[in-house]
Design a protein around this motif. Structure first.
Motif, PDB file in Angstrom:
ATOM      1  N   GLU A   1       3.589   5.629  -5.610  1.00  0.00           N
ATOM      2  CA  GLU A   1       3.437   5.713  -7.064  1.00  0.00           C
ATOM      3  C   GLU A   1       2.335   6.691  -7.447  1.00  0.00           C
ATOM      4  N   ARG A   2       1.238   6.656  -6.694  1.00  0.00           N
ATOM      5  CA  ARG A   2       0.139   7.574  -6.990  1.00  0.00           C
ATOM      6  C   ARG A   2       0.562   9.026  -6.769  1.00  0.00           C
ATOM      7  N   ALA A   3       1.301   9.249  -5.668  1.00  0.00           N
ATOM      8  CA  ALA A   3       1.760  10.612  -5.392  1.00  0.00           C
ATOM      9  C   ALA A   3       2.694  11.105  -6.493  1.00  0.00           C
ATOM     10  N   ARG A   4       3.586  10.217  -6.955  1.00  0.00           N
ATOM     11  CA  ARG A   4       4.483  10.620  -8.039  1.00  0.00           C
ATOM     12  C   ARG A   4       3.704  10.914  -9.322  1.00  0.00           C
ATOM     13  N   ALA A   5       2.685  10.067  -9.614  1.00  0.00           N
ATOM     14  CA  ALA A   5       1.893  10.302 -10.817  1.00  0.00           C
ATOM     15  C   ALA A   5       1.125  11.624 -10.723  1.00  0.00           C
ATOM     16  N   GLU A   6       0.559  11.901  -9.545  1.00  0.00           N
ATOM     17  CA  GLU A   6      -0.162  13.165  -9.379  1.00  0.00           C
ATOM     18  C   GLU A   6       0.778  14.364  -9.474  1.00  0.00           C
TER      19      GLU A   6
ATOM     20  N   GLU B   1       0.829  -1.206   0.000  1.00  0.00           N
ATOM     21  CA  GLU B   1       0.000   0.000   0.000  1.00  0.00           C
ATOM     22  C   GLU B   1       0.862   1.256   0.000  1.00  0.00           C
ATOM     23  N   ARG B   2       1.957   1.230   0.787  1.00  0.00           N
ATOM     24  CA  ARG B   2       2.855   2.389   0.771  1.00  0.00           C
ATOM     25  C   ARG B   2       3.465   2.590  -0.608  1.00  0.00           C
ATOM     26  N   HIS B   3       3.815   1.475  -1.256  1.00  0.00           N
ATOM     27  CA  HIS B   3       4.389   1.577  -2.596  1.00  0.00           C
ATOM     28  C   HIS B   3       3.367   2.159  -3.571  1.00  0.00           C
TER      29      HIS B   3
END
Length: 404
Positions: free
Chosen positions: A192-197, A186-188
């Protein structure tokens, strides 16, 4: 987790060693008269001794067939007990002892620890039933004796209790490991979501900023083409204008599809309104700025949102309303900020190359940003043939709320 062939061979070797040890132990104890061995052994005693060795040897499969091992040892114990009493075909050297081999101790451990619960609680009930039957056989209630029944109960109860303890511990450790692995995944995913955003935010902001600046360059090149005194300068201005339009088109293809962008960046605030107006005036668009109230009443988040609204509105005027006059009205008070950008009807047709460089999502992005700070946006044509963009924003919005 899948176990390799080497691990399985190691377990089998351990089980074979345990079975061999209990075969030797129970054979030695029986021959010394510690269990059911008679004073004068005959063919029956030697046959039972061989059967006992085979029954103890079944411990080699205690992991794969634990109920079978318990059944074999229980059947042997029952047979010896019945031959002693009531059949009377065998007379032990020390009457009143425990006739069950010591191999029943590790055998009773297996059904609750190694048996796989493929059928749920039914398998567990079967294991309890088999262990209860073994306990009755070892305790011999048909020959009531406090010592025999107590020792027999301990002989068959220690193994299941240890099995329950280690099985519970194993399940707990497995659950903790799975929880840790799930948390890591979940942290990964969140990272990844934070980097994409963040990539989407940067790309969207780049689209807005570069479109604003390049559109200024295109208009300046167009003005230079009209006012240049010689043909060479006009040709260079046209090439510059065409290159700018092509750059805007390529930029739209690359990042214009982005629809949202989180707040919390370093976009200029209300203090940058004068610069935006001055840029529009510099490219030949008459623009007037009227401010009422104290700009300090607007929080940083609200100020950045208002700046985005004004920048997008002025960019749209340059693209779609050539020759129009623009009036920018900003009112600050303790309740909120009201920004109105109104342009008159255009005096000429917009350049197709410049008007087609946008993504068509500017107003939609503005509406999403304004809704994040609990504001409202109205945009549409006016009765005088012009266009108006009106944004009403609260004076203060906590940054943490916008990030949430």
């Amino acid at each position: 987790m899948t176990e390799g062939p080497g691990h399985c061979r190691h377990r089998l070797a351990v089980d074979v060693a345990i079975a061999t040890a209990f075969v030797l132990l129970d054979t030695a104890l029986t021959l010394t008269g510690a269990t059911w061995w008679p004073e004068s052994p005959g063919p029956l005693a030697w046959t039972l001794l061989a059967a006992q060795a085979l029954a103890c040897a079944s411990l080699a499969v205690r992991r794969t067939a634990p109920l079978t091992v318990v059944a074999v040892l229980g059947a042997f114990t029952l047979a010896v007990s019945l031959l002693i009493y009531p059949a009377g075909l065998l007379t032990p050297r020390h009457p009143g002892g425990i006739w069950a081999p010591f191999a029943t101790l590790p055998a009773a451990y297996g059904p609750l620890f190694y048996r796989r619960d493929r059928c749920g609680s039914r398998n567990r009930r079967t294991a309890y039933a088999v262990l209860a039957a073994l306990t009755l056989v070892v305790m011999r209630p048909w020959e009531p004796s406090l010592t025999t029944m107590t020792v027999g109960l301990l002989r068959t109860a220690v193994g299941p209790l240890l099995a329950l303890y280690f099985d519970t511990r194993r399940r707990l450790l497995r659950a903790l490991v799975e929880r840790a692995e799930r948390a890591e995944r979940e942290r990964h995913l969140l990272a990844e979501r934070a980097r994409a955003e963040e990539r989407a935010r940067l790309a969207g902001e780049m689209h807005d900023v570069v479109t604003h600046r390049v559109s200024l360059m295109v208009l300046q090149a167009g003005a230079l083409k009209v006012t240049a005194p010689d043909e060479e300068t006009r040709r260079a201005a046209e090439e510059l204008r065409a290159a700018g339009c092509q750059a805007l088109e390529e930029l739209r293809d690359l990042v214009g599809i982005l629809r949202t962008a989180p707040e919390g960046d370093r976009t200029p605030s209300v203090t940058g309104f004068a610069d935006l107006v001055a840029e529009s005036v510099a490219v030949g668009i008459p623009t007037e700025l009227v401010e009422e109230g104290d700009p300090a009443l607007a929080s940083p988040v609200v100020g950045r949102t208002a700046y985005r609204v004004l920048r997008e509105a002025l960019t749209n005027v340059r693209k779609h309303a050539p020759g129009a006059r623009v009036r920018v009205s900003v009112a600050y008070d303790s309740a909120g900020v009201r920004l109105t950008v109104h342009n008159t009807a255009p005096t000429g047709a917009p350049a197709a190359a410049l008007a087609g460089t946008g993504s068509g999502l500017g107003i939609a992005r503005l509406r999403q940003r304004i809704e994040l700070v609990h504001g409202t946006l109205r945009a549409g044509p006016c009765t005088d043939g012009g266009f108006s963009v009106e944004a009403t924003l609260p004076a203060f919005v906590p940054t943490a709320e916008v990030e949430a």
